[in-house]
Motif scaffolding. Sequence first.
Motif, short mmCIF file in Angstrom:
data_model
loop_
_atom_site.label_atom_id
_atom_site.label_comp_id
_atom_site.label_asym_id
_atom_site.label_seq_id
_atom_site.Cartn_x
_atom_site.Cartn_y
_atom_site.Cartn_z
N ARG A 178 9.99 -3.18 -4.22
CA ARG A 178 10.54 -1.98 -4.86
C ARG A 178 9.42 -1.17 -5.52
N ASP A 179 9.62 0.14 -5.50
CA ASP A 179 8.65 0.97 -6.25
C ASP A 179 9.43 1.98 -7.10
N THR A 180 8.70 2.63 -7.98
CA THR A 180 9.35 3.63 -8.86
C THR A 180 8.97 5.05 -8.43
N HIS B 171 12.72 8.55 10.97
CA HIS B 171 11.45 8.36 11.69
C HIS B 171 10.56 7.33 11.06
N LEU B 172 11.05 6.69 10.05
CA LEU B 172 10.25 5.78 9.23
C LEU B 172 9.40 4.80 10.04
N PHE B 173 10.03 4.19 11.07
CA PHE B 173 9.33 3.10 11.79
C PHE B 173 8.69 3.57 13.09
N ARG C 123 0.84 -1.21 0.00
CA ARG C 123 0.00 0.00 0.00
C ARG C 123 0.87 1.26 0.00
N ASN C 124 1.96 1.23 0.85
CA ASN C 124 2.92 2.35 0.86
C ASN C 124 3.52 2.57 -0.51
N ALA C 125 3.86 1.44 -1.18
CA ALA C 125 4.49 1.55 -2.50
C ALA C 125 3.51 2.17 -3.50
N PRO D 145 9.26 8.42 -5.53
CA PRO D 145 10.33 9.40 -5.31
C PRO D 145 11.40 8.96 -4.32
N GLY D 146 11.13 7.87 -3.62
CA GLY D 146 12.10 7.40 -2.63
C GLY D 146 11.82 8.05 -1.27
N ILE D 147 12.63 7.69 -0.29
CA ILE D 147 12.40 8.18 1.07
C ILE D 147 13.26 9.43 1.27
N PHE E 279 2.72 6.52 14.21
CA PHE E 279 2.03 7.78 13.89
C PHE E 279 2.89 8.77 13.16
N PHE E 280 4.04 8.28 12.64
CA PHE E 280 4.80 9.20 11.78
C PHE E 280 4.34 9.00 10.36
N THR E 281 3.87 10.08 9.80
CA THR E 281 3.39 10.01 8.42
C THR E 281 3.61 11.35 7.72
N THR E 282 3.83 11.22 6.43
CA THR E 282 3.97 12.44 5.64
C THR E 282 2.70 12.66 4.81
N LYS E 283 1.78 11.73 5.03
CA LYS E 283 0.57 11.77 4.20
C LYS E 283 -0.50 12.64 4.87
N SER E 284 -1.43 13.13 4.05
CA SER E 284 -2.49 14.03 4.55
C SER E 284 -3.38 13.29 5.54
N ASP F 154 1.09 4.15 -2.74
CA ASP F 154 1.02 5.57 -2.39
C ASP F 154 2.22 6.33 -2.96
N ALA F 155 3.40 5.68 -2.89
CA ALA F 155 4.64 6.35 -3.31
C ALA F 155 4.63 6.64 -4.81
N VAL F 156 4.11 5.68 -5.62
CA VAL F 156 4.13 5.90 -7.08
C VAL F 156 2.94 6.76 -7.54
N LYS G 196 -5.55 10.04 5.18
CA LYS G 196 -4.92 9.09 4.25
C LYS G 196 -3.93 8.17 4.97
N GLY G 197 -3.04 8.83 5.71
CA GLY G 197 -2.06 8.00 6.43
C GLY G 197 -2.22 8.12 7.92
N LEU G 198 -2.00 6.95 8.57
CA LEU G 198 -2.10 6.94 10.03
C LEU G 198 -0.71 6.95 10.68
N GLY G 199 0.31 6.56 9.89
CA GLY G 199 1.68 6.49 10.41
C GLY G 199 1.90 5.28 11.30
N LEU G 200 0.98 4.28 11.17
CA LEU G 200 1.14 3.06 12.00
C LEU G 200 1.67 1.88 11.19
N GLY G 201 1.46 1.90 9.88
CA GLY G 201 1.81 0.75 9.01
C GLY G 201 3.22 0.19 9.23
N LEU G 202 4.24 1.00 9.07
CA LEU G 202 5.62 0.50 9.18
C LEU G 202 5.97 0.08 10.60
N ALA G 203 5.43 0.89 11.59
CA ALA G 203 5.72 0.56 12.99
C ALA G 203 5.20 -0.84 13.32
#
Length: 606
Positions: A534-536, A547-549, A501-503, A538-540, A552-557, A505-507, A560-567
């Motif tokens: 892998r995704d195509t 703060h990736l993991f 899902r993150n990927a 913009p990268g991190i 509740f850290f998210t760069t998304k609006s 979102d990223a593309v 849209k993002g909760l910032g819980l997925g990676l954690a």
Amino acid sequence: MTFRKPPLLMTVVALCAMAVFFTTYYIAADKARNDLRAAGQRQLQIVALDLQSILDKFETMPFALGALADVDQVLHRPDDAQAIARLNQTLQSIQRQSRVLAIYMMDSKGKTLAASNWNEDTSFIGRDFGFRPYFIEALAGRAGRFYGIGNVSSEPGYFMAQPIYPAGAPRGQGAPIGVMAVKVDLSEFEHTWRSSDDPITLVDSSGVVFLSNRPQWKYHSLRPLDSRRQQELAGTHQYADQPITSVASLRKDWRRGFGEHIMQPIARQGWQLMLFPSQARIARTALLWATWVALVMAIAAISLWALYQRRRRLQERLESRDALRRAAQELDATIALRTQELRVANQALEGRYATLKHTESMLRSTQGELVQAGKLAMLGQMAAGMTHELNQPLAAIRAFADNAVQFIRRNQLPQVAENLEHISSASAHMGKIIAQLKGFARKSSDAIAIVDLPQTVEAAVLLLRNEFQQQAVAIEIDVRHPVQVMGDAVRTEQVLINLLRNAIDAVDGVELVADKRVTVILDREGKEVVIRIRDTGPGIPDDVAPHLFEPFFTTKSTGKGLGLGLAISSSIVQAMNGQLSAHNLPEGGAEFIVRLPEIPETSENT
Ligand code: ADP
């Protein structure tokens, strides 16, 4: 056996053997001598009897001849040629019949008047035998017996003479008027003796050999004769005129066999019949016996030795068998001991293993508890953010609800509907957050099983099919290895869904549709299973990476993002003894890597 013993033993054995050998030799020699003597004695007796019978046969012959018709006439009338001729004829025919050497008659002076050999060259007629002992004896009225070499014929013979008395006169009365003599050949005896190996001799009273199967001994004496006896012999011309020497003085090979002897007297003639048992034969017999005994002893010794060796070998074999049995018993005992030790060690190991198992299960449960505790701790951390996150929609819901009440009162129904929609969407957002948390907080069902990753990836992609289609993102799955891991299939799928899902979102911001691509690579590196997503995009960004993991850290609006997925994903992966990491690819885009321990090959089929 030591090395010192055999020589001593051998010496004793050799000495014993020698002693036995010589003793046997002497005993055998003694016995052989006695045997030979006995045999010789028997032989001599036979010979003597034979001789005696011959001598006896002719003993009375001169006496009988004295009674012939013409004897008296010739003695009284020595010039009666006719009577002499008749008597000669008679004597000759009798001599031929009786196979004596000669028959002849002498007058009282010793002159031969008639003889069986009257017509031969060596005729006795006219010969004077007055000097001969047999004549002298006969003339004295006794039987004359004499052995000697004839001095006319030079032939040896036995002479026997009897007196002749006048016709008609009683016997023994008056003087003899003549002597009748018979000469007998005894050389036949010598012929019969030749078969005997041992020397046999007939000797006269003075010890002179006159008959023998050893021709060289003849007319030699057994002992040296004194001069008187020599003269006597010369006077009677007994053995012609040669001097009599002793046998002992003969050449060595001629006197062979001379020595020890046995005798048998021929009484009437004063002779001795002698036999010289062969000393060589005695020695030979003794040696033979001694050799035989030595041979028997040697065989016995060898047999004994072989028996001894055999017994020793048997003994050795028995001993070695015993030793073997003992060794086997010792081995058995050792094995039993070792087995016992092993059993004890095994029991100890089993005990230790059980302890280990127990510890492991304790560890596992502790670990589970720890994970759970960690999650709860994280939840605690999240509580503040969560209140904030939930507060916003909640506040919005309240505001929309209050406004909706106002709109109803004003009867502005379309606005009411709008507000209710907002409320609905805000509560949906809250539901989403709660759902995520619920899933995370839920204690693991411990549904640990083999997770087939390609299958799990497939399932995750299928769940996100809508998103991929709506965003026009291409998905590529590259299974380089049919990898499997141990874990919870649902959780693993959750991780994959978060990352995919993150990927997506990223593309999302990528303008060119052709460049919108997500790639999943399944591979194995050493003992680890690696999932690359892998995704195509913009990268991190550099400021995001640390703060990736974080929860509740998210760069998304908002919304849209909760910032819980990676954690949450990181926490799940760690619970599976794995690791989640991320980095940017050189060609652009981000790569998230999940590393999990591979199932050992052996348990793959279980
Ligand atoms: P959310 O997706 O709800 O924002 P996440 O924890 O999943 O929460 O992600 C945290 C942040 O990590 C994202 O907001 C985003 O900034 C960044 N991130 C996640 N995945 C990617 C990616 N594939 N490419 C770039 N940034 C990403």
